[in-house]
Design a protein around this motif. Structure first.
Motif, PDB file in Angstrom:
ATOM      1  N   UNK A 317      -6.372  21.916   3.215  1.00 40.94           N
ATOM      2  CA  UNK A 317      -6.113  21.433   1.862  1.00 40.94           C
ATOM      3  C   UNK A 317      -6.076  19.910   1.778  1.00 40.94           C
ATOM      4  N   UNK A 318      -6.455  19.222   2.844  1.00 43.47           N
ATOM      5  CA  UNK A 318      -6.429  17.757   2.839  1.00 43.47           C
ATOM      6  C   UNK A 318      -7.615  17.184   2.070  1.00 43.47           C
ATOM      7  N   UNK A 319      -7.315  16.295   1.128  1.00 45.61           N
ATOM      8  CA  UNK A 319      -8.371  15.548   0.439  1.00 45.61           C
ATOM      9  C   UNK A 319      -8.672  14.235   1.162  1.00 45.61           C
ATOM     10  N   UNK A 320      -7.619  13.572   1.621  1.00 46.55           N
ATOM     11  CA  UNK A 320      -7.772  12.273   2.276  1.00 46.55           C
ATOM     12  C   UNK A 320      -6.947  12.240   3.551  1.00 46.55           C
ATOM     13  N   UNK A 321      -7.574  11.810   4.646  1.00 40.84           N
ATOM     14  CA  UNK A 321      -6.875  11.658   5.909  1.00 40.84           C
ATOM     15  C   UNK A 321      -6.385  10.231   6.083  1.00 40.84           C
ATOM     16  N   UNK A 322      -6.161   9.799   7.310  1.00 35.52           N
ATOM     17  CA  UNK A 322      -5.706   8.435   7.556  1.00 35.52           C
ATOM     18  C   UNK A 322      -6.860   7.442   7.487  1.00 35.52           C
ATOM     19  N   UNK A 323      -6.504   6.168   7.484  1.00 35.68           N
ATOM     20  CA  UNK A 323      -7.494   5.132   7.726  1.00 35.68           C
ATOM     21  C   UNK A 323      -7.912   5.185   9.198  1.00 35.68           C
ATOM     22  N   UNK A 324      -8.944   4.460   9.544  1.00 32.59           N
ATOM     23  CA  UNK A 324      -9.553   4.621  10.864  1.00 32.59           C
ATOM     24  C   UNK A 324      -8.720   4.048  12.003  1.00 32.59           C
ATOM     25  N   UNK A 325      -7.787   3.152  11.712  1.00 35.13           N
ATOM     26  CA  UNK A 325      -6.968   2.566  12.769  1.00 35.13           C
ATOM     27  C   UNK A 325      -5.751   1.902  12.142  1.00 35.13           C
ATOM     28  N   UNK A 326      -4.738   1.672  12.989  1.00 34.29           N
ATOM     29  CA  UNK A 326      -3.539   0.965  12.546  1.00 34.29           C
ATOM     30  C   UNK A 326      -3.889  -0.468  12.107  1.00 34.29           C
ATOM     31  N   UNK A 327      -4.763  -1.087  12.865  1.00 38.14           N
ATOM     32  CA  UNK A 327      -5.146  -2.465  12.533  1.00 38.14           C
ATOM     33  C   UNK A 327      -5.825  -2.530  11.174  1.00 38.14           C
ATOM     34  N   UNK A 328      -6.641  -1.523  10.892  1.00 38.76           N
ATOM     35  CA  UNK A 328      -7.318  -1.546   9.597  1.00 38.76           C
ATOM     36  C   UNK A 328      -6.323  -1.299   8.464  1.00 38.76           C
ATOM     37  N   UNK A 329      -5.324  -0.438   8.691  1.00 39.03           N
ATOM     38  CA  UNK A 329      -4.310  -0.249   7.650  1.00 39.03           C
ATOM     39  C   UNK A 329      -3.574  -1.561   7.369  1.00 39.03           C
ATOM     40  N   UNK A 330      -3.271  -2.307   8.411  1.00 37.03           N
ATOM     41  CA  UNK A 330      -2.610  -3.596   8.209  1.00 37.03           C
ATOM     42  C   UNK A 330      -3.466  -4.530   7.369  1.00 37.03           C
ATOM     43  N   UNK A 331      -4.783  -4.450   7.585  1.00 39.89           N
ATOM     44  CA  UNK A 331      -5.697  -5.279   6.774  1.00 39.89           C
ATOM     45  C   UNK A 331      -5.632  -4.867   5.309  1.00 39.89           C
ATOM     46  N   UNK A 332      -5.657  -3.562   5.048  1.00 40.92           N
ATOM     47  CA  UNK A 332      -5.583  -3.064   3.674  1.00 40.92           C
ATOM     48  C   UNK A 332      -4.252  -3.456   3.043  1.00 40.92           C
ATOM     49  N   UNK A 333      -3.170  -3.283   3.768  1.00 39.27           N
ATOM     50  CA  UNK A 333      -1.850  -3.648   3.245  1.00 39.27           C
ATOM     51  C   UNK A 333      -1.776  -5.139   2.925  1.00 39.27           C
ATOM     52  N   UNK A 334      -2.437  -5.955   3.734  1.00 37.92           N
ATOM     53  CA  UNK A 334      -2.455  -7.384   3.472  1.00 37.92           C
ATOM     54  C   UNK A 334      -3.129  -7.716   2.158  1.00 37.92           C
ATOM     55  N   UNK A 335      -4.208  -7.015   1.843  1.00 41.28           N
ATOM     56  CA  UNK A 335      -4.896  -7.263   0.579  1.00 41.28           C
ATOM     57  C   UNK A 335      -4.054  -6.801  -0.616  1.00 41.28           C
ATOM     58  N   UNK A 336      -3.349  -5.680  -0.477  1.00 45.65           N
ATOM     59  CA  UNK A 336      -2.501  -5.215  -1.572  1.00 45.65           C
ATOM     60  C   UNK A 336      -1.361  -6.211  -1.816  1.00 45.65           C
ATOM     61  N   UNK A 337      -0.775  -6.728  -0.753  1.00 42.80           N
ATOM     62  CA  UNK A 337       0.254  -7.758  -0.903  1.00 42.80           C
ATOM     63  C   UNK A 337      -0.306  -9.003  -1.583  1.00 42.80           C
ATOM     64  N   UNK A 338      -1.513  -9.377  -1.218  1.00 43.35           N
ATOM     65  CA  UNK A 338      -2.169 -10.526  -1.851  1.00 43.35           C
ATOM     66  C   UNK A 338      -2.358 -10.287  -3.341  1.00 43.35           C
ATOM     67  N   UNK A 339      -2.756  -9.059  -3.717  1.00 48.11           N
ATOM     68  CA  UNK A 339      -2.930  -8.733  -5.129  1.00 48.11           C
ATOM     69  C   UNK A 339      -1.613  -8.859  -5.887  1.00 48.11           C
ATOM     70  N   UNK A 340      -0.528  -8.388  -5.282  1.00 51.15           N
ATOM     71  CA  UNK A 340       0.795  -8.533  -5.921  1.00 51.15           C
ATOM     72  C   UNK A 340       1.133 -10.002  -6.133  1.00 51.15           C
ATOM     73  N   UNK A 341       0.907 -10.810  -5.118  1.00 52.07           N
ATOM     74  CA  UNK A 341       1.221 -12.236  -5.219  1.00 52.07           C
ATOM     75  C   UNK A 341       0.392 -12.940  -6.282  1.00 52.07           C
ATOM     76  N   UNK A 342      -0.820 -12.423  -6.521  1.00 57.02           N
ATOM     77  CA  UNK A 342      -1.697 -13.018  -7.532  1.00 57.02           C
ATOM     78  C   UNK A 342      -1.426 -12.489  -8.929  1.00 57.02           C
ATOM     79  N   UNK A 343      -0.395 -11.642  -9.077  1.00 58.30           N
ATOM     80  CA  UNK A 343      -0.039 -11.132 -10.402  1.00 58.30           C
ATOM     81  C   UNK A 343      -0.597  -9.775 -10.731  1.00 58.30           C
ATOM     82  N   UNK A 344      -1.202  -9.097  -9.771  1.00 61.50           N
ATOM     83  CA  UNK A 344      -1.737  -7.770 -10.025  1.00 61.50           C
ATOM     84  C   UNK A 344      -0.631  -6.735 -10.164  1.00 61.50           C
ATOM     85  N   UNK A 345      -0.884  -5.715 -10.955  1.00 58.71           N
ATOM     86  CA  UNK A 345       0.074  -4.624 -11.141  1.00 58.71           C
ATOM     87  C   UNK A 345      -0.395  -3.409 -10.359  1.00 58.71           C
TER      88      UNK A 345
END
Length: 479
Positions: A317-345
């Motif tokens: 029943x899985x639609x989405x699994x994990x990202x390909x690596x821990x390092x890549x998740x950190x990269x994605x999280x960094x961009x989301x934090x950047x979006x917050x800092x730039x005023x994104x909702x």
């Protein structure tokens, strides 16, 4: 135990450092693989060159080479479940998606078997007392470098046409996903492909890849991956004066006009960005919505995203699994934090799921961001993850300006029942593939590639075989 790999016409363990691949769903080591030293890379290149020059392969009739590709396709079909599981445990894609990609790999070999047997050469009109024939001949040895996001399909899309064109192939898979390439080599061997025509060199690009590309036996390079790496490969190819095909990054615009069927459009947007956790070169990561429909589209998308099932990739029943690596998740999280800092909702997602062991698995929720302009970094740089930026537009001219305001040009999607308008926009968008009232429909029979910094050359289709050949003209006097 260190796994061996095919090189120098046989399977060797490799004297280089051990490469460990990790299951991103569990954090456990999947395999330990030997890697080649520089001298072992050189030996593999020399063996491939000798194999490519053998008359038994170089002069093989097209229908005979096609029969070989059909045998490989049959073996791939028989090994489909094995291939799917190998990809799943290395990059975390859901098992159902991996199964579909294994079937696609077999279909790719069948397609190029048909192309190999039926593609014709040319006899240009004479302008004098001669007959002119145009022939297409292999380069010799092709270096094929593939990414970690979809190794089953990417490796088939390079190996099948390169072999069909008469070359030997040396595959350099991503260091994150080596097992599918090794299994493809075993399949080719079982199908009867002569030794040396298909080699796999595991390891990192900075050492194994660089050594491979600089060897004089390599006559052509085919690369799929990030734009920065592609630029370095292009520099190597330019210095050596050898041809290269580059399928690189993207920041593809997905467009919804206010007259679109919003339910169908939102379903297409969800698949276009969140399938495979957004780890796709054609992911529709910038969503442009006509201002009158903006709020309704965001509400629909957020409701649908919350219903997606995030889980282990082997669960039915899985639609989405994990990202390909821990390092890549950190990269994605960094961009989301950047979006917050730039005023994104953060309209949806923006964090790790609560119901999974995220310390061991690289899980992350599909994320929707609003409130940013097309000038924001997260709207301009390729994140390669499950992050969708929603941007309003006012009219057609405003849309085209914003959509084309990017260094990339890989893909685009347009949703509107007004065919004339959709066609105008499709022509105006600077991208190699445009979908109208659909998204991410791909065919091995259609050429694929990018504009601008999204790449050079076209894979797939009839041109996908000619990509791996060089053209020769022969004149015969008739006077």
């Amino acid at each position: 135990m260190r796994l061996s790999f095919p090189a120098s016409g046989g399977w060797i363990t490799g004297s280089g450092p051990t490469l460990k691949t990790v299951n991103p769903a569990t954090g456990t080591i999947t395999a330990e693989i030997g890697t080649p030293t520089a001298s072992e890379v050189a030996a593999a290149c020399e063996a491939a060159l000798q194999a490519a020059r053998q008359p038994a392969w170089r002069r093989l009739k097209p229908h005979q080479r096609a029969a070989m590709l059909h045998r490989i396709a049959d073996e791939l079909t028989r090994e489909g479940e094995t291939l799917a599981h190998l990809q799943m445990v290395e990059n975390g894609k859901s098992l159902k998606e991996c199964r579909a990609q294994a079937a696609s790999a077999a279909a790719t070999f069948r397609y190029y078997a048909a192309v190999c047997e039926t593609l014709e050469a040319a006899m240009p009109p004479s302008r004098g007392e001669y007959v002119n024939f145009t022939l297409h001949q292999p380069y010799g040895v092709v270096a094929a470098i593939t990414p970690w996001n979809s190794p089953l399909t990417m490796e088939a899309q390079k190996v099948a046409p390169a072999l069909a064109a008469g070359n030997a192939v040396i595959l350099k898979p991503s260091e994150l996903t080596t097992l599918p390439g090794l299994e493809l080599a075993r399949v080719c061997e079982r199908a009867g492909l002569p030794p040396g025509l298909m080699s796999v060199l595991p390891g990192h690009g900075r050492d194994v890849g660089a050594t491979l590309l600089n060897h004089p036996a390599i006559g052509m390079i085919s690369f799929t991956g990030g734009t920065a790496t592609g630029r370095m490969i292009a520099e190597t190819a330019a210095r050596r004066l050898i041809p290269t095909a580059l399928e690189l990054g993207g920041k593809s615009p997905h467009i919804i006009f206010d007259d679109a069927d919003l339910d169908a459009a939102c379903a297409g947007v969800l698949d276009g960005i969140f399938e495979g956790m957004g780890q796709s070169c054609v992911a529709g990561s910038r969503l442009f919505v006509q201002r009158g429909a903006h709020d309704a589209v965001v509400a629909r998308l957020c409701e649908a995203v919350r219903k997606l099932r995030i889980g282990t990739p082997d669960a039915v029943d899985t639609d989405l699994g994990p990202l390909a690596s821990m390092a890549h998740r950190e990269r994605v999280e960094g961009y989301v934090a950047l979006a917050r800092n730039d005023g994104g909702r953060i309209a949806a997602g923006g964090k790790r799921p609560d119901h999974l062991d995220c310390e061991r698995g690289a899980y992350y929720l599909p994320t929707i961001i609003t409130g940013l302009s097309n000038e924001a970094r997260v709207c301009r740089e390729e994140i390669f993850g499950p992050v969708l930026c929603v941007i309003p537009f006012d009219n057609e001219a405003d849309l085209v300006r914003q959509a084309n305001d990017t260094v990339y040009g890989l893909a685009c999607g347009i949703w509107s029942p007004d065919f004339k308008r959709a066609w105008r926009v499709a022509e105006a968008i600077e991208a190699g593939t445009v979908w109208i009232n659909t998204y991410k429909q791909l065919s091995i029979a259609a050429p694929f590639g990018g504009f601008k910094e999204s790449g050079l050359g076209r894979e797939k289709g009839l041109t996908g075989l000619r990509l791996y050949q060089q053209t020769k003209s022969i004149y015969i006097a008739t006077a």
